[in-house]
Motif scaffolding. Structure first.
Motif, PDB file in Angstrom:
ATOM      1  N   GLU A 160      31.045  42.026  45.289  1.00 18.65           N
ATOM      2  CA  GLU A 160      32.428  42.449  45.540  1.00 18.65           C
ATOM      3  C   GLU A 160      33.378  41.811  44.527  1.00 18.65           C
ATOM      4  N   ARG A 219      33.101  43.529  41.328  1.00 16.23           N
ATOM      5  CA  ARG A 219      33.743  44.841  41.390  1.00 16.23           C
ATOM      6  C   ARG A 219      35.260  44.704  41.310  1.00 16.23           C
ATOM      7  N   TRP A 220      35.808  43.709  42.062  1.00 14.06           N
ATOM      8  CA  TRP A 220      37.261  43.509  42.025  1.00 14.06           C
ATOM      9  C   TRP A 220      37.719  43.126  40.610  1.00 14.06           C
ATOM     10  N   ALA A 272      36.272  43.849  37.796  1.00 15.92           N
ATOM     11  CA  ALA A 272      36.181  45.021  36.930  1.00 15.92           C
ATOM     12  C   ALA A 272      37.358  45.969  37.168  1.00 15.92           C
ATOM     13  N   GLU A 273      37.711  46.173  38.464  1.00 18.69           N
ATOM     14  CA  GLU A 273      38.840  47.046  38.770  1.00 18.69           C
ATOM     15  C   GLU A 273      40.141  46.460  38.243  1.00 18.69           C
ATOM     16  N   GLN A 332      40.283  46.970  34.567  1.00 18.38           N
ATOM     17  CA  GLN A 332      40.546  48.379  34.278  1.00 18.38           C
ATOM     18  C   GLN A 332      42.018  48.718  34.510  1.00 18.38           C
ATOM     19  N   ARG A 333      42.554  48.226  35.643  1.00 23.21           N
ATOM     20  CA  ARG A 333      43.962  48.517  35.944  1.00 23.21           C
ATOM     21  C   ARG A 333      44.890  47.849  34.931  1.00 23.21           C
ATOM     22  N   GLN A 359      44.781  49.875  31.872  1.00 20.88           N
ATOM     23  CA  GLN A 359      45.530  51.123  32.048  1.00 20.88           C
ATOM     24  C   GLN A 359      47.035  50.867  31.995  1.00 20.88           C
TER      25      GLN A 359
END
Length: 783
Positions: A556, A559-560, A562-563, A566-567, A570
């Protein structure tokens, strides 16, 4: 190693199973002749060989030595002037082919696993390309002698075909002739004793001129060679005799060539047999779910969760067998059929397997010593011929053992002292065990005698053990409990079966006070052990659950993160685009202001433009170094890699990435090679793929075929197509391709393979295997 020990431990059954995994007669022979060694360095070498074979078999996706035949006797006969058959010659050529394939296969796995011992065996296989070519040019896969074996043979066979056509033509005219048809049973041509005949009805046999060669079973048909073709038939038989003499001459020539290479071919047989034997050991280990033994000194034996290899996996109960640290002897007690003898045989058989270079069915971390000799007295060894009782037979063997043991021996004694008066038997067993313990000899013994439980408690270097028995179900669990002596279950079993309480009380009363105390102590030990085992099981489950939760949490978190990355990326990209848009708008305004200023110099000053420009620069966001650099047109084509076209932002030049090491890239810019940070590269749009090559290939998902069909082409026609096809295959990232050239005379295959030897894209190539097209296909591995 004692033959009697190997027999009672059933080591030969392991050898037979091992032989079933061999692919060649040489490997099977080595498996059936396998014996344990007492040389520790030799044993370690054998086990490394098994480990290397396991790695080779895994990395190569399965190793096949099919086609490797023991040609030793044939080669020896050829060396003495004997003539080999065409089938024996072809088998010799196949042996050389398998040897070449083995050498290439081992070379290909060297980058992923070290296999020095197997590589040494492969290096011992001599390369005999001229001999192999001579045989393959003359002998076909079916053992037939090819026309190209000699010019004389080719000429004879051409004359034979021409003459046979003339004979068939003459016979066809004969059977179509209305005047002749009335004599024939059927209008057909047949062959009897190598002569062309027609079937003549029996009543016309004297009216039809020719030579009778056969008669039908019913006697109604005679097979007659017409007189008109008898001279042609004689000529044909003469050509056949010449052909046989020419074939014999070819076989003599090839046999002489084989005889000249007797030493090399014998060496190839030996090395391939050893390699096959090593692979058989690795596949046996896979079948048994076995592990590589770890060898230690000091006579230690630590077999963890070991299993008897001859008991089916679904039935065997793993046990721990430990001796050699705090104690040298292990005394196992327990009920009949409880598994005592199985434990004894498991320890002995696994030790023999390890000392034979085989992996053992046990848990990782199992350790063994290399024993000089292993002695076993197991089972009923009474001799009918010598009129010895069971007790006498055992004692005779045990006396022989005691005369030969030393500190590097392992002794296995089953039901020691049994078969005689219990008191005398127990005393004798205790004395024998004391003799072994005093000399530090590693010993595992099973017994029914209760006195030996106390002996183990009071004697340094001796440990009690027992096979567990469930008094509730009246069944053994087959688990070995080290440190806990087996207790008698007779009274408990009798009570559960319904024996009267009065009788049970009398039996208990007859037991001595010491026996009662020992039984109570054993019961308490078993209760404490069961509780400890339950707590250990709960702790293990808790650890497993904690490990699972930790892995889930780490997943988890990744994953957090990586997110979040990514954010962030962006958001920075959106901010960059907003600023770029604002910059364009400001530039447009500034240009407009400049234009107005030129028209009216008094209204605006140059320093005002400079201030506005500085303000604009301060508005641009500061990106973190290491983020992906967007392309100049606002499009992002991803992270650059080797082979990608890029723009070096700091130079303002375009080039090609040659390699990437960590955070730096080697880039080719024209004739210049330079290292720059990966973050300073902007990947360019990939070029439009070139038009497909016009060759007959089966297309894959990427548009480039896995096969190139060259059948029907000459070598000169095929080579340009191969060159163009291999270029496209490498660009498409294919690792292996198939060139289909058919079998034919072998000329196209030979030309293709000669060309491949020097091609820069080719790592290796081989003939197709079973299911791949055989000699009609060349399988190419690309760089």
């Amino acid at each position: 190693m004692e033959p009697r020990t190997l027999r009672v431990l059933e080591f030969e059954k392991i050898c037979r199973i091992l032989a079933d995994h061999a692919q060649t007669d040489m490997g099977r022979t080595l498996a059936l002749e396998l014996l344990p060694s007492s040389d520790e360095e030799e044993v370690r070498s054998w086990c490394r060989e098994t480990d290397e074979a396991q790695a080779w078999d895994r990395l190569a996706g399965g190793v096949s030595l099919q086609g490797a035949t023991d040609v030793t006797e044939w080669v020896r006969r050829a060396a003495r002037g004997g003539v080999l058959s065409s089938e024996q010659l072809y088998a010799t050529a196949e042996l050389m082919r398998v040897g070449r394939w083995v050498q290439r296969s081992l070379e290909q796995v060297q980058s992923k696993a070290r296999t020095p011992q197997l590589q040494a065996l492969a290096d011992g296989i001599p390369e005999l390309p001229e001999l192999e070519k001579a045989i393959r040019d003359s002998v076909g896969e079916d053992g037939s002698i090819l026309d190209g074996a000699s010019s004389e043979l080719a000429a004879l066979r051409r004359r034979k075909r021409t003459l046979a056509d003339r004979i068939r033509g003459a016979l066809d005219e004969l059977i179509r002739n209305p005047n002749t048809q009335k004599y024939l049973q059927e209008p057909l041509v047949t062959v009897r004793d190598g002569r062309y005949c027609v079937p003549v009805r029996v009543e016309f046999k004297n009216s039809f001129r020719g030579i009778v060669h056969d008669q039908s079973a019913s006697g109604q048909t005679w097979f007659i060679e017409p007189a008109a073709i008898v001279p042609l038939g004689n000529e044909l038989r003469g050509l056949e005799a010449q052909e046989e003499r020419e074939i014999e001459r070819i076989l003599i020539r090839l046999s002489a060539l084989v005889g000249q290479e007797e030493a090399g071919l014998s060496k190839a047989v030996e090395c391939l047999g050893r390699l096959d034997f090593a692979l058989a050991k690795s596949r046996l280990a896979q079948q048994m779910d076995a592990v590589s033994p770890h060898f230690v000194g000091g006579g230690k034996l630590r077999l963890r969760r070991c299993r008897h290899p001859l008991i089916p996996k679904e039935r065997v109960v793993p046990v721990d067998v430990l001796i050699g640290d705090e104690y040298h002897a292990l005394i196992i007690t327990g009920p009949n059929t409880g598994g005592k003898t199985v434990v004894l045989k498991t320890a002995g058989l696994l030790t023999c397997m390890a000392q034979a270079g085989l992996f053992i069915p046990a848990a990782e971390g199992s350790e063994l010593s290399v024993f000089e000799r292993i002695f076993a007295d197991i089972g009923d060894e009474q001799s009918i011929e010598q009129s010895l009782s069971t007790f006498s037979g055992h004692m005779k063997h045990i006396i022989e053992i005691l005369d030969q043991v030393n500190e590097r021996s392992l002794v296995l004694l089953d039901e020691i002292g049994a078969g005689t008066d219990p008191a005398e038997g127990a005393a004798l067993a205790e004395a024998i065990l004391q003799f072994l313990v005093d000399r530090g000899i590693r010993t595992i013994a099973t017994t029914h005698y209760g006195d030996l439980k106390a002996f183990a408690y009071t004697t340094p270097g001796v440990m009690n053990a027992s096979v567990e028995f469930d008094s509730e179900t009246l069944r053994p669990t087959y688990r070995l409990l080290i440190g806990v002596p087996g207790r008698s279950n007779a009274l408990a079993v009798a009570a559960r079966l319904g024996l009267g309480q009065e009788i049970l009380d009398r039996a208990r009363h007859r037991l001595g006070a010491d026996d009662v105390r020992v039984e109570d102590m054993i019961r308490q030990l078993e209760t404490a052990r069961n509780q400890a085992r339950e707590e250990a099981d709960r702790a293990r489950l808790d650890r497993e659950e904690a490990s699972r939760l930790r892995q889930q949490w780490e997943s988890e978190v990744r994953r957090w993160e990586a997110e979040a990355d990514q954010r962030t990326a962006q958001a920075e990209e959106r901010a960059r685009r907003i600023v770029l848009q604002a910059e364009r708008e400001v530039k447009e305004v500034l240009e407009e202001l400049r234009r107005l200023s030129r028209e009216d110099r008094s209204s605006l000053k140059e320093h005002q433009f400079t201030e506005l420009r500085q303000r604009l620069d301060r508005v641009k966001p500061a990106f973190r170094y290491g983020r992906r650099v967007p392309s100049s047109n606002g499009e992002d084509f991803g992270t650059p890699g080797p082979g990608d076209a890029v723009e070096v932002v700091s130079f303002g030049q375009k080039g090609t990435v040659l390699e990437i090491q960590g955070k730096e890239a080697l880039v080719q810019i024209g004739a210049l090679k330079t290292r720059v940070p990966v973050a300073a590269l902007r990947k360019q749009k990939a070029p439009t793929p070139a038009a497909p090559v016009s060759v007959a290939v089966r297309r894959g998902a990427d548009g480039v075929g896995m096969e190139l069909d060259l059948r029907g082409k000459t070598v000169e026609e095929a080579i340009p197509e191969i060159d163009q096809y291999l270029d496209r295959a490498v660009l498409a990232g294919l690792a292996t391709v198939h060139l289909i050239h058919g079998k034919g005379t072998g000329a196209l295959r030979s030309g293709v393979q000669t060309y491949l030897r020097s091609h820069p894209h080719v790592r290796s190539f081989r003939n197709g295997g079973p299911g791949e097209g055989g000699l009609g296909v060349t399988v190419v591995e690309l760089k």
